[in-house]
Enzyme design. Structure first.
Site, PDB file in Angstrom:
ATOM      1  CG  ASP A 160      -2.422  -1.098   1.500  1.00  0.00           C
ATOM      2  OD1 ASP A 160      -2.557  -1.452  -0.304  1.00  0.00           O
ATOM      3  OD2 ASP A 160      -3.143  -0.820   1.445  1.00  0.00           O
TER       4      ASP A 160
ATOM      5  CG  MET B 254      -9.589   6.525   5.381  1.00  0.00           C
ATOM      6  SD  MET B 254      -9.863   5.181   5.217  1.00  0.00           S
ATOM      7  CE  MET B 254     -10.942   4.924   6.750  1.00  0.00           C
TER       8      MET B 254
ATOM      9  CE  LYS C 217      -7.887   0.676  -2.812  1.00  0.00           C
ATOM     10  NZ  LYS C 217      -6.474  -0.665  -2.365  1.00  0.00           N
TER      11      LYS C 217
END
Length: 258
Positions: free
Chosen positions: A42, A175, A64
């Protein structure tokens, strides 16, 4: 095994890499990485540890960013399964903990459905580790005895709003930077005290770590002025107040003297 099925000789290990600092990776996770044939990595987590891998170890980057997912989750699942079926030792290196908004459960299910052996190595979750490294205890005697962790992608659900409105739990939001204005508006509309302390910790555990604090009704403006950006963890509640640990220490000493 069913007739005609091919035995899977490889395996997949999901490793929680922690919030970013390489020395917060667990020993078990590090050992799995050092023994890997391929690492599916990641964007977040301890990227520097990739430099310690055997030069023959392949690294597949599936990172991402907000609004940009170049490798869909289904494709990541397929990579894990396909490489294990080649007989490779596959490590899926994830930021934080694999089962805390890391889609680790989906990857485990995909491996099991394909008959691929899979194990999970827990990691230090950014939901707890990042506030802690910034001096913010998510629980603290005399302030709160519980905490609620949520994703900020879609704003706050009823359970998250209840925790922050009633002060029943520290609210930790992952997030959530891009939705901060919505989160503030939802919280205030739900009846949360406008003076509730908020802390935003950017780039936790790294040299770029920064903490921005403000009261709830001012935090969106302050964050915009300070240029707060992801990755960041948002903490809402009494424990987010500046100097809360020092105040608690002084209070205990005063109580002891009394």
């Amino acid at each position: 095994m069913t007739a005609g099925a091919t035995e899977v000789t490889g395996r997949v290990t999901l490793v929680g890499g922690g919030p970013g600092a390489a020395d917060l990776l667990t020993l078990r996770g590090w050992r799995a990485l050092m023994a890997a044939d391929v690492v599916v990595a990641d964007r977040l987590g301890p990227r520097s540890v990739l430099e310690e891998l055997d030069p023959r170890t392949e690294v597949v980057d599936v990172g991402k960013t907000a609004g940009h997912h170049p490798v869909p989750q289904e494709e990541i699942n397929a990579i894990l399964v396909e490489r294990a079926r080649r007989g490779q030792r596959v490590v899926r290196l994830k930021g934080g903990d694999p089962f805390v908004f890391g889609r680790g459960g989906e990857e485990v299910l995909a491996c099991r459905a394909a008959g691929v052996p899979v194990e999970v190595v827990p990691g230090v979750s950014s939901a707890v580790g990042v506030p802690e490294l910034a001096g913010i205890p998510v629980t603290h005697r005399g302030i709160t005895a519980s905490f609620h962790v949520t994703s900020g992608h879609g704003g706050l659900d009823a359970a998250a709003l209840a925790s922050v409105r009633d002060g029943a739990a520290t609210l930790v939001i992952l997030m959530g930077v891009s939705m901060l204005g919505t989160i503030v508006r939802q919280s205030l509309d739900a009846g949360t005290d406008p003076a509730t302390p908020v802390a935003i910790v950017e780039n936790g555990s790294t040299p770029a770590q920064r903490v921005t604090r403000a009261r709830l009704d001012e935090v969106a403006r302050v964050a915009a002025e300070e240029g707060v950006a992801a990755p960041a963890v948002i903490v809402i509640g009494g424990v987010a107040a500046d100097g809360v640990l020092e105040e608690a220490r002084v209070g205990r000493l005063a109580g002891a003297r009394g």
